[in-house]
Design an enzyme around this catalytic site. Structure first.
Site, PDB file in Angstrom:
ATOM      1  N   GLY A   1      -3.717   1.132   4.583  1.00  0.00           N
ATOM      2  CA  GLY A   1      -4.387   1.033   3.287  1.00  0.00           C
ATOM      3  C   GLY A   1      -5.808   1.576   3.299  1.00  0.00           C
TER       4      GLY A   1
ATOM      5  N   CYS B   1      -1.857  -7.439  -1.572  1.00  0.00           N
ATOM      6  CA  CYS B   1      -2.209  -7.990  -0.266  1.00  0.00           C
ATOM      7  C   CYS B   1      -2.721  -9.417  -0.409  1.00  0.00           C
ATOM      8  CB  CYS B   1      -3.262  -7.136   0.429  1.00  0.00           C
ATOM      9  SG  CYS B   1      -3.725  -7.797   2.042  1.00  0.00           S
TER      10      CYS B   1
ATOM     11  N   LYS C   1       2.992  -1.045  -5.254  1.00  0.00           N
ATOM     12  CA  LYS C   1       3.512  -2.045  -4.311  1.00  0.00           C
ATOM     13  C   LYS C   1       3.186  -3.436  -4.831  1.00  0.00           C
ATOM     14  CE  LYS C   1       3.757  -3.045   0.637  1.00  0.00           C
ATOM     15  NZ  LYS C   1       3.343  -2.596   1.984  1.00  0.00           N
TER      16      LYS C   1
ATOM     17  N   GLY D   1       8.318  -2.010   8.809  1.00  0.00           N
ATOM     18  CA  GLY D   1       7.020  -2.607   9.044  1.00  0.00           C
ATOM     19  C   GLY D   1       6.902  -3.336  10.364  1.00  0.00           C
TER      20      GLY D   1
END
Length: 318
Positions: free
Chosen positions: A45, A129, A165, A265
């Protein structure tokens, strides 16, 4: 075997992407395998400026999972373009920038920078997040805010593919996915980590410096698959799925549920070659069962069980 996938205007040679925050800036994994074999790399990110992240400890194992509170540490968008992106140029896969912001203005400024420089294949907007005290996670709680941000960034990025996302920490994901579609995004990533905590019983201390963090890994797969199922059966937008994918069977389950691509991930921490192993396993499985294209498998669970699959019914090329 045709493994190509399409997310709106973003075309991939195969449906295997890396999950942002688990694959560095991509080049770190070059010593393990040819990253150009993947469909795409979603980089760590990026904020407008350098971000230090949270103090340690900021990662711990949990039963069948991983809890992290990294705090979105990154070099900032300009330094990424100066130092990291040149190392990725020439790799035969799509480069997708995951971006984050404290408010609408920061997201807009980052997208203006990207639109002015180009050189990337897509943008994934992190509004989910759970490891920060402000920013996108608050936007993710409102479908109206998601729609407004998506619409603004769509106009700034012009024809650069745009993914949003989303956070799974909501009671009903469908209105948020609908907001992403209505805002003009090419696709939606489902989804980010689940908010959790871990404590040390002997010291009565938190295992993470910020107490709370994001839970990933196999423990969340059934919940993440439920979210993909609810979204794919309700909204005609391409879905990139993530959550607990450790092997090719996990990946194909998501595709059977209606996802057009997947992000790997936590598995990257277990074995840095996981994305490549999953890709090869997927190809072999489909060949053995007589499929000529991974697209034949997209939404096959929904179709087999007579469940609505809007993306296919609307005639989109998946």
């Amino acid at each position: 075997m045709d493994l190509s996938a399409k997310i709106g205007r973003l075309e991939l040679k195969n449906p295997i992407l890396t999950g942002s925050g688990t694959f560095g800036y991509g080049i770190e994994f070059e010593e393990y395998f040819d990253i150009g074999l993947l469909g795409g790399i979603v980089v760590k990110g990026l904020s407008l400026r350098y971000k230090e992240g949270n103090p340690p400890p900021r990662i711990c194992e949990t039963p069948c999972g991983l809890l992290n509170s990294i705090g979105l540490q990154n070099v900032g968008i300009e330094k990424f373009y100066e130092e990291k992106l040149p190392l990725l140029r020439g790799k035969d896969c799509r480069i997708i920038l995951n971006i984050l912001g404290d408010d609408f203005l920061e997201y807009e400024k980052i997208c203006e920078f990207i639109a002015g420089r180009g050189e990337v294949d897509g943008v994934e907007v992190n509004v989910s997040c759970p490891n920060v005290k402000k920013g996108g996670i608050h936007i993710s709680k409102s479908p109206d805010a998601i729609f407004s941000l998506t619409e603004k960034l769509r106009k700034i990025l012009d024809d650069i593919p745009l993914l949003i996302k989303l956070s799974p920490n909501v009671s009903d994901i469908v209105p948020f996915v609908e907001a992403v579609k209505d805002g003009g995004a090419d696709g939606v990533t489902l989804s980010n980590t689940y908010l959790g905590i871990a404590i040390d019983l002997d010291t009565l201390s938190p295992k993470l410096s910020q107490i709370k963090g994001g839970l990933s890994g196999p423990a969340i797969k059934p919940i993440s698959q439920r979210i993909v199922f609810e979204s794919a059966s309700s909204v005609d937008i391409p879905i990139v799925a993530s959550g607990g994918i450790l092997n090719f069977r996990d990946a194909l389950e998501y595709i059977a549920l209606g996802a057009v691509a997947v992000e790997i991930g936590t598995a990257n921490f277990l074995n840095p070659e996981s994305p490549l192993k999953i890709l090869k396993g997927m190809e072999n499985y489909l060949k053995e069962r007589g499929h000529t294209s991974v697209r034949d498998f997209t939404g096959i669970f929904l179709k087999k069980n007579g469940i609505n699959f809007p993306l296919l019914e609307d005639g989109d090329d998946i």
